[in-house]
Design a protein around this motif. Structure first.
Motif, PDB file in Angstrom:
ATOM      1  N   ILE A 214       0.837  -1.203   0.000  1.00 33.34           N
ATOM      2  CA  ILE A 214       0.000   0.000   0.000  1.00 33.34           C
ATOM      3  C   ILE A 214       0.873   1.254   0.000  1.00 33.34           C
ATOM      4  O   ILE A 214       0.570   2.235  -0.698  1.00 33.34           O
ATOM      5  CB  ILE A 214      -0.953  -0.043   1.207  1.00 33.34           C
ATOM      6  CG1 ILE A 214      -2.051  -1.084   0.950  1.00 33.34           C
ATOM      7  CG2 ILE A 214      -1.562   1.337   1.491  1.00 33.34           C
ATOM      8  CD1 ILE A 214      -2.909  -1.397   2.140  1.00 33.34           C
ATOM      9  N   ASP A 215       1.963   1.241   0.752  1.00 38.49           N
ATOM     10  CA  ASP A 215       2.865   2.392   0.750  1.00 38.49           C
ATOM     11  C   ASP A 215       3.461   2.618  -0.636  1.00 38.49           C
ATOM     12  O   ASP A 215       3.615   3.761  -1.081  1.00 38.49           O
ATOM     13  CB  ASP A 215       3.973   2.188   1.790  1.00 38.49           C
ATOM     14  CG  ASP A 215       3.450   2.327   3.218  1.00 38.49           C
ATOM     15  OD1 ASP A 215       2.430   3.014   3.414  1.00 38.49           O
ATOM     16  OD2 ASP A 215       4.066   1.745   4.130  1.00 38.49           O
ATOM     17  N   VAL A 216       3.787   1.530  -1.331  1.00 39.70           N
ATOM     18  CA  VAL A 216       4.305   1.656  -2.699  1.00 39.70           C
ATOM     19  C   VAL A 216       3.241   2.251  -3.616  1.00 39.70           C
ATOM     20  O   VAL A 216       3.532   3.108  -4.464  1.00 39.70           O
ATOM     21  CB  VAL A 216       4.788   0.288  -3.224  1.00 39.70           C
ATOM     22  CG1 VAL A 216       5.096   0.360  -4.718  1.00 39.70           C
ATOM     23  CG2 VAL A 216       6.028  -0.172  -2.460  1.00 39.70           C
ATOM     24  N   LEU A 250     -11.268   7.828  -1.022  1.00 37.99           N
ATOM     25  CA  LEU A 250     -12.436   8.689  -1.189  1.00 37.99           C
ATOM     26  C   LEU A 250     -12.790   9.353   0.137  1.00 37.99           C
ATOM     27  O   LEU A 250     -13.141  10.538   0.175  1.00 37.99           O
ATOM     28  CB  LEU A 250     -13.622   7.870  -1.705  1.00 37.99           C
ATOM     29  CG  LEU A 250     -14.932   8.634  -1.888  1.00 37.99           C
ATOM     30  CD1 LEU A 250     -14.793   9.718  -2.948  1.00 37.99           C
ATOM     31  CD2 LEU A 250     -16.064   7.662  -2.269  1.00 37.99           C
ATOM     32  N   GLY A 251     -12.673   8.603   1.232  1.00 39.43           N
ATOM     33  CA  GLY A 251     -12.925   9.181   2.545  1.00 39.43           C
ATOM     34  C   GLY A 251     -11.998  10.350   2.836  1.00 39.43           C
ATOM     35  O   GLY A 251     -12.417  11.366   3.411  1.00 39.43           O
ATOM     36  N   PHE A 252     -10.737  10.238   2.420  1.00 45.25           N
ATOM     37  CA  PHE A 252      -9.800  11.352   2.589  1.00 45.25           C
ATOM     38  C   PHE A 252     -10.201  12.538   1.706  1.00 45.25           C
ATOM     39  O   PHE A 252     -10.226  13.688   2.161  1.00 45.25           O
ATOM     40  CB  PHE A 252      -8.378  10.905   2.260  1.00 45.25           C
ATOM     41  CG  PHE A 252      -7.404  12.039   2.165  1.00 45.25           C
ATOM     42  CD1 PHE A 252      -6.938  12.680   3.318  1.00 45.25           C
ATOM     43  CD2 PHE A 252      -6.957  12.503   0.931  1.00 45.25           C
ATOM     44  CE1 PHE A 252      -6.046  13.743   3.225  1.00 45.25           C
ATOM     45  CE2 PHE A 252      -6.070  13.560   0.838  1.00 45.25           C
ATOM     46  CZ  PHE A 252      -5.609  14.187   1.991  1.00 45.25           C
ATOM     47  N   MET A 259      -5.163  11.533   6.128  1.00 44.80           N
ATOM     48  CA  MET A 259      -4.416  10.597   5.292  1.00 44.80           C
ATOM     49  C   MET A 259      -3.911   9.423   6.109  1.00 44.80           C
ATOM     50  O   MET A 259      -3.936   8.266   5.654  1.00 44.80           O
ATOM     51  CB  MET A 259      -3.235  11.318   4.613  1.00 44.80           C
ATOM     52  CG  MET A 259      -2.613  10.523   3.466  1.00 44.80           C
ATOM     53  SD  MET A 259      -3.795  10.267   2.111  1.00 44.80           S
ATOM     54  CE  MET A 259      -3.767   8.487   1.957  1.00 44.80           C
ATOM     55  N   ALA A 260      -3.485   9.682   7.329  1.00 46.06           N
ATOM     56  CA  ALA A 260      -3.003   8.602   8.198  1.00 46.06           C
ATOM     57  C   ALA A 260      -4.143   7.629   8.518  1.00 46.06           C
ATOM     58  O   ALA A 260      -3.948   6.398   8.527  1.00 46.06           O
ATOM     59  CB  ALA A 260      -2.409   9.164   9.485  1.00 46.06           C
ATOM     60  N   GLU A 264      -4.329   3.677   7.411  1.00 45.20           N
ATOM     61  CA  GLU A 264      -4.522   2.645   8.426  1.00 45.20           C
ATOM     62  C   GLU A 264      -5.763   1.794   8.121  1.00 45.20           C
ATOM     63  O   GLU A 264      -5.737   0.557   8.240  1.00 45.20           O
ATOM     64  CB  GLU A 264      -4.673   3.288   9.809  1.00 45.20           C
ATOM     65  CG  GLU A 264      -4.874   2.288  10.941  1.00 45.20           C
ATOM     66  CD  GLU A 264      -5.117   2.960  12.280  1.00 45.20           C
ATOM     67  OE1 GLU A 264      -5.345   2.230  13.257  1.00 45.20           O
ATOM     68  OE2 GLU A 264      -5.088   4.210  12.338  1.00 45.20           O
ATOM     69  N   LYS A 265      -6.818   2.445   7.701  1.00 42.91           N
ATOM     70  CA  LYS A 265      -8.048   1.727   7.369  1.00 42.91           C
ATOM     71  C   LYS A 265      -7.849   0.865   6.122  1.00 42.91           C
ATOM     72  O   LYS A 265      -8.353  -0.267   6.051  1.00 42.91           O
ATOM     73  CB  LYS A 265      -9.177   2.743   7.145  1.00 42.91           C
ATOM     74  CG  LYS A 265     -10.556   2.137   7.063  1.00 42.91           C
ATOM     75  CD  LYS A 265     -11.614   3.230   6.999  1.00 42.91           C
ATOM     76  CE  LYS A 265     -13.018   2.626   6.971  1.00 42.91           C
ATOM     77  NZ  LYS A 265     -14.061   3.678   6.866  1.00 42.91           N
ATOM     78  N   TRP A 266      -7.104   1.376   5.155  1.00 42.27           N
ATOM     79  CA  TRP A 266      -6.804   0.635   3.929  1.00 42.27           C
ATOM     80  C   TRP A 266      -6.031  -0.647   4.268  1.00 42.27           C
ATOM     81  O   TRP A 266      -6.364  -1.729   3.779  1.00 42.27           O
ATOM     82  CB  TRP A 266      -6.008   1.535   2.995  1.00 42.27           C
ATOM     83  CG  TRP A 266      -5.744   1.018   1.616  1.00 42.27           C
ATOM     84  CD1 TRP A 266      -6.080  -0.213   1.104  1.00 42.27           C
ATOM     85  CD2 TRP A 266      -5.099   1.725   0.561  1.00 42.27           C
ATOM     86  NE1 TRP A 266      -5.668  -0.307  -0.199  1.00 42.27           N
ATOM     87  CE2 TRP A 266      -5.071   0.860  -0.554  1.00 42.27           C
ATOM     88  CE3 TRP A 266      -4.540   3.000   0.462  1.00 42.27           C
ATOM     89  CZ2 TRP A 266      -4.487   1.246  -1.779  1.00 42.27           C
ATOM     90  CZ3 TRP A 266      -3.957   3.380  -0.751  1.00 42.27           C
ATOM     91  CH2 TRP A 266      -3.934   2.509  -1.854  1.00 42.27           C
ATOM     92  N   VAL A 267      -5.022  -0.523   5.119  1.00 40.06           N
ATOM     93  CA  VAL A 267      -4.244  -1.696   5.533  1.00 40.06           C
ATOM     94  C   VAL A 267      -5.141  -2.699   6.259  1.00 40.06           C
ATOM     95  O   VAL A 267      -5.103  -3.912   5.985  1.00 40.06           O
ATOM     96  CB  VAL A 267      -3.054  -1.275   6.427  1.00 40.06           C
ATOM     97  CG1 VAL A 267      -2.380  -2.502   7.034  1.00 40.06           C
ATOM     98  CG2 VAL A 267      -2.043  -0.453   5.628  1.00 40.06           C
TER      99      VAL A 267
END
Length: 310
Positions: A214-216, A250-252, A259-260, A264-267
């Motif tokens: 995800i970071d990539v 989209l939430g961001f 963004m943090a 976190e939610k994405w992970v």
């Protein structure tokens, strides 16, 4: 040994386990084309967020059914089967081996076992369900689904408007759950002989890789991709936005998450999705399991299997 059913190879498993690289290894041995069966990688606006094959991977062999659907359109298992059958026949007509690659177990099962003949849903019931979604959100329908059909509820995200609404309307109209329709009803199999190859890894080993992946994606412009998609399709209920990664970004963009928090939610949601995929595929029969990266042995097995078919 010979078989009358045309051969296809299916590379399956949880997200982030190197299925595309295994397919390319097979294509390095014999003429083959890759056909996607991931429900999120069909969306045109999200090549980075959904980890679609990059230009170098696509150059290695033909790839089909990636990045063609606009964000506002929905994909269903029935539509996928129609598209996949067309592509399989096209690839076979070119003298190439169809390799299906993805992680949406329902799509693959629907292709190999046939689509359940769910009756047409009356318009009144459909409107009733859509009204509930508008008033209460898909989460309320998902909570009900967890009680009536826990197996199917475990496979879909609480925010997935399309699939939660579909499950609700089918149950209201037929009195049967989606799990029943997918496993118990009578339907004809597709005429293919399938070699099913799975990527097996413990969730605890996969989890750190998913976070790094995800970071990539963020480094490669996932947020810019989502911003551009939002400019084209600002409807948060559009099917393309329901995917993991898309929903969090989209939430961001809508100011609902930092963004943090979005990362976190994405992970967290990716890990939960991988867990559901592992559970689904562990219940499938006739899978030849390999560890991620065992591409040479996977290609060896494919060549042996094709040779034995005659």
């Amino acid at each position: 040994m010979t078989s009358a059913r045309p051969p296809i190879v299916c590379l399956l498993g949880p997200t982030g386990t190197g299925k595309t690289s295994a397919a390319i290894a097979i294509a390095g041995r014999l003429p083959a084309s890759v056909i996607n069966f991931d429900s999120r990688q069909v969306y045109r606006d999200f090549p980075v967020v959904t980890a679609q094959p990059d230009a170098e991977e696509r150059a290695a062999c033909p790839h089909h059914l990636y990045g063609f659907l606009p964000t506002e359109e929905k994909m269903t298992a029935a539509r996928f089967v129609e598209l996949a059958v067309d592509k399989i026949e096209e690839v076979r007509g070119q003298g190439r081996l169809p390799i299906l690659v993805g992680g949406t177990g329902l799509y693959l099962r629907s292709l190999l076992s046939g689509i359940a003949p769910i009756p047409e849903i009356p318009g009144e019931i459909r409107r009733q369900v859509l009204d509930r979604v508008a008033e209460e959100g898909p989460q309320a329908l998902h909570a009900e689904l967890s009680r009536t059909d826990p197996d199917y509820a475990a496979k879909i995200h609480p925010n997935d408007t399309q699939r939660n609404a579909r499950a609700a309307e089918v149950y209201l109209a037929t009195g049967r759950t989606m799990t029943w329709w997918h496993t118990e009803s009578e339907h004809a199999p597709a005429p293919y002989g399938a070699l099913k190859v799975g990527m097996r890894i413990a969730l605890s080993d996969l989890e750190p890789h998913l976070a790094a992946r995800i970071d990539v994606m963020l480094e490669r412009g996932a947020l810019d991709e989502a911003q551009a998609a939002y400019g084209r399709c600002p409807d948060p209920d559009a099917p393309g936005w329901t995917g993991i990664g898309c929903a969090e970004l989209l939430g961001f963009l809508r100011g609902e998450l930092t963004m943090a928090e979005a990362r976190e939610k994405w992970v967290r949601n990716t890990r939960a999705y991988a867990k559901r995929q592992i559970t689904w595929f562990n219940k499938e029969a006739d899978i030849h399991w390999f560890a991620p990266g065992e591409n040479g042995p996977i290609a060896d097995l494919t060549e042996r299997w094709l040779s034995e078919r005659g």
